[in-house]
Write a protein that holds these residues in place. Structure first.
Motif, mmCIF file in Angstrom:
data_model
loop_
_atom_site.group_PDB
_atom_site.id
_atom_site.type_symbol
_atom_site.label_atom_id
_atom_site.label_comp_id
_atom_site.label_asym_id
_atom_site.label_seq_id
_atom_site.Cartn_x
_atom_site.Cartn_y
_atom_site.Cartn_z
ATOM 1 N N PHE A 18 0.490 -13.020 -7.351
ATOM 2 C CA PHE A 18 -0.581 -12.030 -7.499
ATOM 3 C C PHE A 18 -1.785 -12.645 -8.212
ATOM 4 C CE2 PHE A 18 -2.760 -9.045 -10.292
ATOM 5 C CZ PHE A 18 -3.182 -8.079 -9.393
ATOM 6 N N SER A 19 -1.535 -13.381 -9.287
ATOM 7 C CA SER A 19 -2.617 -13.980 -10.061
ATOM 8 C C SER A 19 -3.395 -15.000 -9.232
ATOM 9 C CB SER A 19 -2.058 -14.650 -11.320
ATOM 10 O OG SER A 19 -1.359 -13.723 -12.118
ATOM 11 N N LEU A 20 -2.673 -15.817 -8.481
ATOM 12 C CA LEU A 20 -3.338 -16.841 -7.667
ATOM 13 C C LEU A 20 -4.169 -16.217 -6.553
ATOM 14 C CD1 LEU A 20 -0.522 -19.538 -7.368
ATOM 15 C CD2 LEU A 20 -2.602 -19.634 -8.751
ATOM 16 N N LEU A 21 -3.658 -15.162 -5.946
ATOM 17 C CA LEU A 21 -4.420 -14.505 -4.884
ATOM 18 C C LEU A 21 -5.671 -13.847 -5.446
ATOM 19 C CD1 LEU A 21 -4.603 -13.816 -1.913
ATOM 20 C CD2 LEU A 21 -3.224 -11.775 -2.341
ATOM 21 N N ALA A 22 -5.560 -13.263 -6.643
ATOM 22 C CA ALA A 22 -6.732 -12.665 -7.286
ATOM 23 C C ALA A 22 -7.789 -13.727 -7.581
ATOM 24 C CB ALA A 22 -6.315 -11.955 -8.571
ATOM 25 N N VAL A 23 -7.339 -14.890 -8.055
ATOM 26 C CA VAL A 23 -8.269 -15.998 -8.329
ATOM 27 C C VAL A 23 -8.938 -16.458 -7.036
ATOM 28 C CG1 VAL A 23 -8.403 -18.421 -9.047
ATOM 29 C CG2 VAL A 23 -7.116 -16.782 -10.421
ATOM 30 N N LEU A 97 -3.536 -7.822 -1.979
ATOM 31 C CA LEU A 97 -3.471 -7.877 -3.442
ATOM 32 C C LEU A 97 -2.998 -6.547 -4.018
ATOM 33 C CD1 LEU A 97 -4.162 -9.901 -5.737
ATOM 34 C CD2 LEU A 97 -6.378 -8.746 -5.920
ATOM 35 N N ILE A 98 -3.522 -5.452 -3.476
ATOM 36 C CA ILE A 98 -3.120 -4.117 -3.938
ATOM 37 C C ILE A 98 -1.642 -3.858 -3.614
ATOM 38 C CG2 ILE A 98 -3.489 -1.635 -3.630
ATOM 39 C CD1 ILE A 98 -6.441 -2.308 -3.046
ATOM 40 N N LEU A 99 -1.226 -4.242 -2.411
ATOM 41 C CA LEU A 99 0.169 -4.043 -2.018
ATOM 42 C C LEU A 99 1.126 -4.831 -2.908
ATOM 43 C CD1 LEU A 99 -0.149 -4.168 1.893
ATOM 44 C CD2 LEU A 99 0.211 -2.148 0.459
ATOM 45 N N LEU A 100 0.668 -6.001 -3.359
ATOM 46 C CA LEU A 100 1.516 -6.814 -4.234
ATOM 47 C C LEU A 100 1.791 -6.128 -5.566
ATOM 48 C CD1 LEU A 100 0.264 -10.494 -3.730
ATOM 49 C CD2 LEU A 100 2.513 -9.550 -3.188
ATOM 50 N N VAL A 101 0.817 -5.359 -6.040
ATOM 51 C CA VAL A 101 1.019 -4.620 -7.296
ATOM 52 C C VAL A 101 2.197 -3.668 -7.149
ATOM 53 C CG1 VAL A 101 0.006 -2.991 -8.928
ATOM 54 C CG2 VAL A 101 -1.401 -4.809 -7.959
ATOM 55 N N PHE A 102 2.198 -2.906 -6.064
ATOM 56 C CA PHE A 102 3.297 -1.972 -5.821
ATOM 57 C C PHE A 102 4.604 -2.721 -5.568
ATOM 58 C CE2 PHE A 102 -0.468 0.520 -4.640
ATOM 59 C CZ PHE A 102 -0.251 1.660 -5.404
ATOM 60 N N GLY A 103 4.511 -3.873 -4.903
ATOM 61 C CA GLY A 103 5.705 -4.670 -4.662
ATOM 62 C C GLY A 103 6.345 -5.138 -5.956
ATOM 63 N N TRP A 104 5.514 -5.551 -6.906
ATOM 64 C CA TRP A 104 6.039 -5.999 -8.191
ATOM 65 C C TRP A 104 6.700 -4.835 -8.930
ATOM 66 C CZ3 TRP A 104 6.222 -5.889 -13.472
ATOM 67 C CH2 TRP A 104 6.588 -7.060 -14.125
ATOM 68 N N TYR A 172 -6.751 -23.054 -0.616
ATOM 69 C CA TYR A 172 -5.432 -23.619 -0.880
ATOM 70 C C TYR A 172 -4.686 -22.798 -1.940
ATOM 71 C CZ TYR A 172 -7.136 -27.561 1.812
ATOM 72 O OH TYR A 172 -7.632 -28.337 2.822
ATOM 73 N N THR A 173 -5.432 -22.215 -2.861
ATOM 74 C CA THR A 173 -4.824 -21.321 -3.849
ATOM 75 C C THR A 173 -4.229 -20.097 -3.166
ATOM 76 O OG1 THR A 173 -6.381 -22.048 -5.562
ATOM 77 C CG2 THR A 173 -5.247 -19.962 -5.933
ATOM 78 N N ALA A 174 -4.952 -19.565 -2.179
ATOM 79 C CA ALA A 174 -4.441 -18.413 -1.425
ATOM 80 C C ALA A 174 -3.183 -18.790 -0.647
ATOM 81 C CB ALA A 174 -5.518 -17.893 -0.479
ATOM 82 N N TRP A 175 -3.167 -19.998 -0.061
ATOM 83 C CA TRP A 175 -1.970 -20.443 0.665
ATOM 84 C C TRP A 175 -0.784 -20.576 -0.283
ATOM 85 C CZ3 TRP A 175 -0.619 -19.700 5.207
ATOM 86 C CH2 TRP A 175 -1.419 -19.931 6.321
ATOM 87 N N LEU A 180 4.412 -18.367 -2.562
ATOM 88 C CA LEU A 180 5.153 -17.745 -3.663
ATOM 89 C C LEU A 180 5.591 -16.329 -3.305
ATOM 90 C CD1 LEU A 180 3.099 -18.945 -6.774
ATOM 91 C CD2 LEU A 180 5.380 -19.685 -6.059
ATOM 92 N N GLU A 181 4.816 -15.636 -2.496
ATOM 93 C CA GLU A 181 5.231 -14.310 -2.036
ATOM 94 C C GLU A 181 6.521 -14.424 -1.222
ATOM 95 O OE1 GLU A 181 2.108 -12.071 -0.058
ATOM 96 O OE2 GLU A 181 0.624 -13.073 -1.307
ATOM 97 N N VAL A 182 6.566 -15.416 -0.333
ATOM 98 C CA VAL A 182 7.770 -15.620 0.477
ATOM 99 C C VAL A 182 8.956 -15.974 -0.418
ATOM 100 C CG1 VAL A 182 8.832 -17.037 2.278
ATOM 101 C CG2 VAL A 182 6.435 -16.324 2.500
ATOM 102 N N VAL A 183 8.724 -16.854 -1.392
ATOM 103 C CA VAL A 183 9.789 -17.233 -2.325
ATOM 104 C C VAL A 183 10.290 -16.012 -3.089
ATOM 105 C CG1 VAL A 183 10.300 -18.539 -4.431
ATOM 106 C CG2 VAL A 183 9.027 -19.622 -2.571
#
Length: 210
Positions: A18-23, A97-104, A172-175, A180-183
Motif C-alpha cells: 500500500f505504501s509503495l503504491l501511494a508513493v 489503492l483504496i481497495l487495498l485499504v479495505f483488503g488490509w 518500478y515502485t508500482a510494479w 507484494l500484493e500477490v505475495v
C-alpha cells in the motif's frame, strides 16, 4: 510453518505494498525524457520527467496533465485516444489503492477470527486488487509507448538521436507494490490452509479421545 509468523509477514507485505503504491501514484518519475545535445547549453531545459498528474520540464517548470479538463473538440483522434488511456490509469490505480485499504482491514479481522474461510476470502480479495494494479501499470506502459510513437512522427530522426526515453523509478515502485500484493494474497492463502489443517487435526484428536 507457524500461523502467527505467516499472518505477521502478510500484514507487513500488505502494508508495504500500500505504501509503495501511494508513493508511486504521488511521484513524478513514471516516464523520463533526457535530451542531450553535444556542445549545446540548455539541453537540460528540454529534458522532462512526468507522473500521473503533471509533467516537470527542465529544472523548475511544471504543468498539470489535463486529463479531465482538456477540450476534446480541439484534439486529434490520436490525442483523444491517448487521453482516454491516461484517464483509465488515473482512475484504476487510485481505486486499487483504496481497495487495498479495505483488503488490509479484512485481512486483519480474518486473522483475529482464525477462520480459514475468512482468510481465503481475504486472500482472494487481495489478489483481485492486484489485478487492478497490474492493469493500471500495463495501460500506462501502452499509453507511454503510443505517445512516443506519436512523438516520433513529428520529430526528425536527427533530433531523436539526442533523445533518450525510459521508465522511471515511480513505475518500478508500482510494479514492486503489485508483486507484494500477490505475495500478501498467497500468504493469506497459506494461513487459511494452516488454519484448515489445524482444525482437521483438532477434530481428529477430539474424536480419538471419545
Amino acid at each position: 510453518m507457524r500461523y502467527g509468523l505467516v499472518i505477521v509477514t502478510a500484514g507487513f507485505t500488505g502494508l508495504l505494498s500500500f505504501s509503495l503504491l501511494a508513493v508511486a501514484i504521488g511521484t513524478d518519475y513514471w516516464y523520463i525524457i533526457d535530451v542531450n545535445r553535444p556542445n549545446q547549453t540548455g539541453s537540460d531545459d528540454l529534458s522532462s520527467h512526468s507522473g500521473l498528474w503533471r509533467i516537470i520540464e527542465g529544472t523548475n517548470r511544471s504543468s498539470v496533465i489535463p486529463t479531465f479538463t482538456a477540450n476534446m473538440s480541439s484534439l486529434s483522434e490520436a490525442e483523444r485516444h491517448l487521453l482516454g488511456l491516461h484517464k483509465i490509469v488515473v482512475i484504476i490505480l487510485p481505486l486499487s489503492l483504496i481497495l487495498l485499504v479495505f483488503g488490509w482491514i479484512f485481512g486483519f479481522v480474518s486473522s483475529l477470527t482464525s477462520s480459514s474461510r475468512f482468510l481465503a476470502g481475504s486472500a482472494a480479495y487481495i489478489l483481485f486488487c492486484s489485478l487492478f494494479t497490474s492493469a493500471g501499470i500495463s495501460v500506462y506502459i501502452k499509453y507511454s509507448n503510443q505517445a512516443m510513437e506519436e512523438f516520433q512522427q513529428v520529430v526528425s530522426a536527427e533530433d531523436l538521436s539526442f533523445v533518450d526515453v525510459s521508465f522511471g523509478w515511480s513505475l518500478y515502485t508500482a510494479w514492486f507494490s503489485y508483486s507484494l500484493e500477490v505475495v500478501t494474497g498467497l500468504l493469506l492463502m497459506l494461513a487459511a490452509r494452516i488454519t484448515h489443517m489445524k482444525g482437521r487435526y483438532d477434530s481428529g484428536v477430539a474424536i480419538a479421545m471419545l
